[in-house]
Enzyme design. Structure first.
Site, short mmCIF file in Angstrom:
data_model
loop_
_atom_site.label_atom_id
_atom_site.label_comp_id
_atom_site.label_asym_id
_atom_site.label_seq_id
_atom_site.Cartn_x
_atom_site.Cartn_y
_atom_site.Cartn_z
N GLU A 43 0.88 -1.17 0.00
CA GLU A 43 0.00 0.00 0.00
C GLU A 43 0.92 1.22 0.00
O GLU A 43 1.81 1.31 0.85
CB GLU A 43 -0.85 -0.04 1.27
CG GLU A 43 -1.97 0.96 1.29
CD GLU A 43 -2.73 0.92 2.62
OE1 GLU A 43 -3.43 1.89 2.88
OE2 GLU A 43 -2.60 -0.06 3.38
N ARG A 268 6.06 -12.73 9.23
CA ARG A 268 6.66 -11.41 9.03
C ARG A 268 8.08 -11.41 9.55
O ARG A 268 8.40 -12.17 10.47
CB ARG A 268 5.92 -10.35 9.86
CG ARG A 268 4.58 -9.98 9.37
CD ARG A 268 3.96 -8.97 10.34
NE ARG A 268 4.29 -7.61 9.98
CZ ARG A 268 3.56 -6.87 9.14
NH1 ARG A 268 2.47 -7.37 8.58
NH2 ARG A 268 3.90 -5.64 8.87
N LYS A 278 4.87 0.82 8.60
CA LYS A 278 4.95 2.12 7.92
C LYS A 278 4.32 3.20 8.78
O LYS A 278 4.85 4.31 8.87
CB LYS A 278 4.22 2.05 6.59
CG LYS A 278 4.93 1.23 5.54
CD LYS A 278 4.27 1.46 4.17
CE LYS A 278 3.87 0.18 3.50
NZ LYS A 278 2.46 -0.14 3.60
P1 ATP Z 1 2.83 -1.76 7.27
O1 ATP Z 1 2.17 -2.20 8.53
O2 ATP Z 1 4.27 -1.48 7.42
O3 ATP Z 1 2.08 -0.72 6.51
P2 ATP Z 1 1.70 -3.75 5.67
O4 ATP Z 1 1.63 -5.15 6.09
O5 ATP Z 1 0.48 -2.93 5.66
O6 ATP Z 1 2.86 -3.08 6.44
P3 ATP Z 1 1.93 -3.57 2.86
O7 ATP Z 1 2.57 -2.41 2.25
O8 ATP Z 1 0.49 -3.74 2.71
O9 ATP Z 1 2.44 -3.63 4.32
O10 ATP Z 1 2.70 -4.89 2.47
C1 ATP Z 1 3.13 -5.32 1.22
C2 ATP Z 1 3.57 -6.75 1.36
O11 ATP Z 1 4.68 -6.82 2.24
C3 ATP Z 1 2.48 -7.63 1.95
O12 ATP Z 1 2.42 -8.81 1.21
C4 ATP Z 1 2.94 -7.87 3.34
O13 ATP Z 1 2.51 -9.12 3.78
C5 ATP Z 1 4.45 -7.78 3.23
N1 ATP Z 1 5.07 -7.34 4.48
C6 ATP Z 1 4.77 -6.24 5.21
N2 ATP Z 1 5.49 -6.19 6.33
C7 ATP Z 1 6.28 -7.30 6.34
C8 ATP Z 1 7.25 -7.84 7.24
N3 ATP Z 1 7.55 -7.23 8.38
N4 ATP Z 1 7.84 -9.01 6.93
C9 ATP Z 1 7.55 -9.63 5.77
N5 ATP Z 1 6.66 -9.17 4.88
C10 ATP Z 1 6.02 -8.03 5.15
MG MG Z 2 -1.06 -2.08 5.18
#
Ligand code: ATP
Ligand code: MG
Length: 561
Positions: A43, A268, A278
């Site tokens: 996102e 994760r 983020k």
């Molecule tokens: P954030 O909480 O940092 O916004 P998110 O899970 O909302 O993280 P996205 O930008 O939606 O992050 O994630 C893009 C991809 O990266 C998704 O497939 C998510 O599962 C993966 N991802 C996010 N954080 C991690 C992590 N700490 N370890 C491994 N994969 C991750």
């Molecule tokens: Mg997210």
């Protein structure tokens, strides 16, 4: 690990032998899929962080391993204004890591497909328009231990649902007045399956679709459809989506997609002393605790890159941390180990002093300059040697001289001799003090026969120190970093309360070899005896700025005890 192995880590064999590859192999064997396609779906609401490296590496490596492609799909299902800055930074970070998306697509590319799927569900009696308010819906939803109750609008006829959904699309209702819900099971043990909302009214224009829509699909509805329409076979995501998988499968099955994608979850990556969210990183940026998303203390890709962490070292790090289904927190020292390990093999050696003490070598001819050879990288003789100038006045590290040396001191003190890196033996004769009682400079003598670091009489010295030719050097600002947080788990409690106030120390007047001047941001060197340092983008012609990437040894693990 040698160069070639690093290249392999970078290109091919990441996460070899993990459970996801096993599942994919089985799918291919059984003919469930005849090819493999993946996607990375962030996102664009912030910069990518270290956790995303694991997902990126897995998504792109899986595609490559099976000869398929991986798209970057920006998840813009929520029409809030997003920032092009984030989109561009995401693309840039992925490329910097060494991956190239097959194409860059958006969740909104599939809004038409979602709309059509919603109509199919309604026609099948699998979706209905609901008039419950958000609050009422919460009451009907039940809890983990109690089943929910059916909405009173659940049994609307197909015709009525089609009509109402059409009028939702035309903008006849206000946000919150109506939603479209999947008709699944209000008694399901999985709360995600209790007639989840699949469309909501939002009277907000969309960055890419303009005013085309005033109804928007929920992520859980858009995601499986985007995956499948795009041709993704294996949709890899993190474990928090495990409970959403039944819904993912339900949507694709009931909306009649013939070649549904398959969702597979992994754990994760969490890193001690770092934030992997983020939203939380944004809070730090907004609070001004750091200079921006790319502050070298941040565990964002942009921050780590500015700090000087090489992309292959980051990939090696996520690879070493491994691909599993179990929650774990990886130690920051493992990340630093990987960085150090890579730089030890690859970084050029150079000399700098952080706290300069001028040395006058009184028996060295005035006005004379000579070249001294140093090895560019002793671990890689192929990199050859480089000439460094030497003259009568040099700078050494102030801490490398002690008027009254403590026991075991191996560096310069009155009457004691040390070796200058690559150069001569010098002996301290006398420290000259200024009116404040501080040492102004040090007078030494040198042994002309010791050039290259040995003498004909085989005399030994205890220490070797680095130096910089005072007549051929430059000023530099050096930024020394420590952990950004005081606690291994900064997300516990208030993030801002956990910030380490001493995470940045600035050395204003370091002296660096002339050779280092003019290198570009991102170039990393080992400053002999000091650590690894990377040119920062704040460098100007007058003053170079370096970030300490990592120390030579792991002082942290011992410091903690
Ligand atoms: P954030 O909480 O940092 O916004 P998110 O899970 O909302 O993280 P996205 O930008 O939606 O992050 O994630 C893009 C991809 O990266 C998704 O497939 C998510 O599962 C993966 N991802 C996010 N954080 C991690 C992590 N700490 N370890 C491994 N994969 C991750
Ligand atoms: Mg997210």
């Amino acid at each position: 690990m040698n160069n070639t192995e690093y290249e392999e880590t970078k290109n091919n064999v990441l996460f070899e032998g993990n459970f996801i590859y096993d599942l994919i192999d089985k799918d291919l064997e059984e003919g469930v899929y005849d090819h493999v396609q993946t996607r990375f779906p962030p996102e664009p609401n912030g910069y990518l962080h270290v956790g995303h490296i694991k997902a990126i590496a897995m998504d792109f490596t899986t595609a490559k391993k099976y000869g398929g492609v991986c798209n970057l799909r920006l998840d813009d299902t929520n029409p809030v204004k997003e920032d092009d800055e984030y989109v561009n930074a995401i693309i840039d970070d992925i490329r910097w890591l060494g991956f190239e998306p097959n194409s860059v697509v958006f969740g909104s590319n599939y809004f038409d497909a979602c709309y059509e799927a919603a109509i199919r569900l309604i026609k099948k009696g699998k979706a209905f328009v609901c008039d419950l308010s958000a609050e009422e819906m919460r009451q009907y939803r039940g809890t983990l231990t109690e089943p929910g109750k059916n909405s009173p609008y659940r049994d609307r006829s197909v015709e009525e649902n089609l009509d109402l959904f059409e009028r939702m699309r035309k903008g006849e209702f206000e946000p919150g007045e109506k939603t479209l819900r999947a008709k699944i099971d209000m008694a399901s043990g999985n709360l995600n399956m209790r007639d989840p909302i699949i469309y909501r009214i939002m009277k907000v224009p969309h960055d890419r679709c303009g005013d085309k829509w005033c109804i928007y699909p929920m992520y859980d509805f858009n995601h499986p459809i985007s995956d499948t329409v795009e041709g993704v076979t294996h949709s890899l995501c993190t474990l928090e989506f495990e409970d959403h998988r039944p819904l993912y499968e339900w949507v694709l099955k009931e909306a009649g997609f013939e070649h549904p994608s398959r969702q597979i979850e992994f754990a994760r990556l969490n890193l001690s002393y770092a934030l992997t969210s983020k939203r939380r990183c944004l809070a730090l940026v907004n609070a001004g605790v750091v200079s921006g998303w790319d502050d070298p203390r941040m565990a964002t890709i942009a921050g780590m890159r500015r700090r000087g962490y090489p992309a292959p070292a980051l990939l090696n790090f996520v690879n070493t941390a491994g691909m599993s289904k179990t929650y774990s927190v990886v130690e920051y020292s493992l990340l630093e180990y990987c960085v150090r390990d890579y730089l030890n093999e690859h970084a050029e050696r150079a000399m700098a002093v952080l706290k300069p003490l001028k040395v006058v070598i009184k028996n060295y001819p005035e006005g004379k300059t000579e070249d001294i050879s140093i090895e560019i990288n002793p671990n890689d003789p192929g990199m050859g040697t480089r000439e460094v100038t030497f003259s009568r006045e040099i700078y050494i590290e102030a801490d490398d001289f002690s008027e009254v040396p403590p026991k075991g001191y191996k560096r310069l003190s009155p009457g004691v001799e040390v070796r200058l890196k690559g150069g001569y033996y010098i002996k301290a004769e006398k420290a000259v003090y200024n009116e404040n009682g501080d040492i102004d400079h040090l007078i030494c003598t040198y042994d002309p026969e010791s050039r290259g670091g040995t003498t004909p009489d085989g005399r030994k010295v205890k220490g070797t120190i680095q130096w910089v030719d005072a007549n051929n050097c430059h000023d530099a600002e050096i930024r020394l970093y420590d952990r950004l947080f005081n606690t291994p788990n900064p997300s516990e409690g208030e993030v801002l309360d956990n910030v380490n106030p001493d995470s940045l120390k600035v050395v204003e007047n370091a002296k660096i070899e002339k050779y280092l001047h003019g290198h570009k941001a991102g170039d990393t060197f080992q400053f002999m005896r000091l650590g690894y340092f990377t040119v920062d983008k704040d460098s100007t012609d007058e003053k170079m700025v370096f970030n300490r990437t990592v120390t030579l040894k792991d002082s942290w693990t011992t410091k903690q005890k």
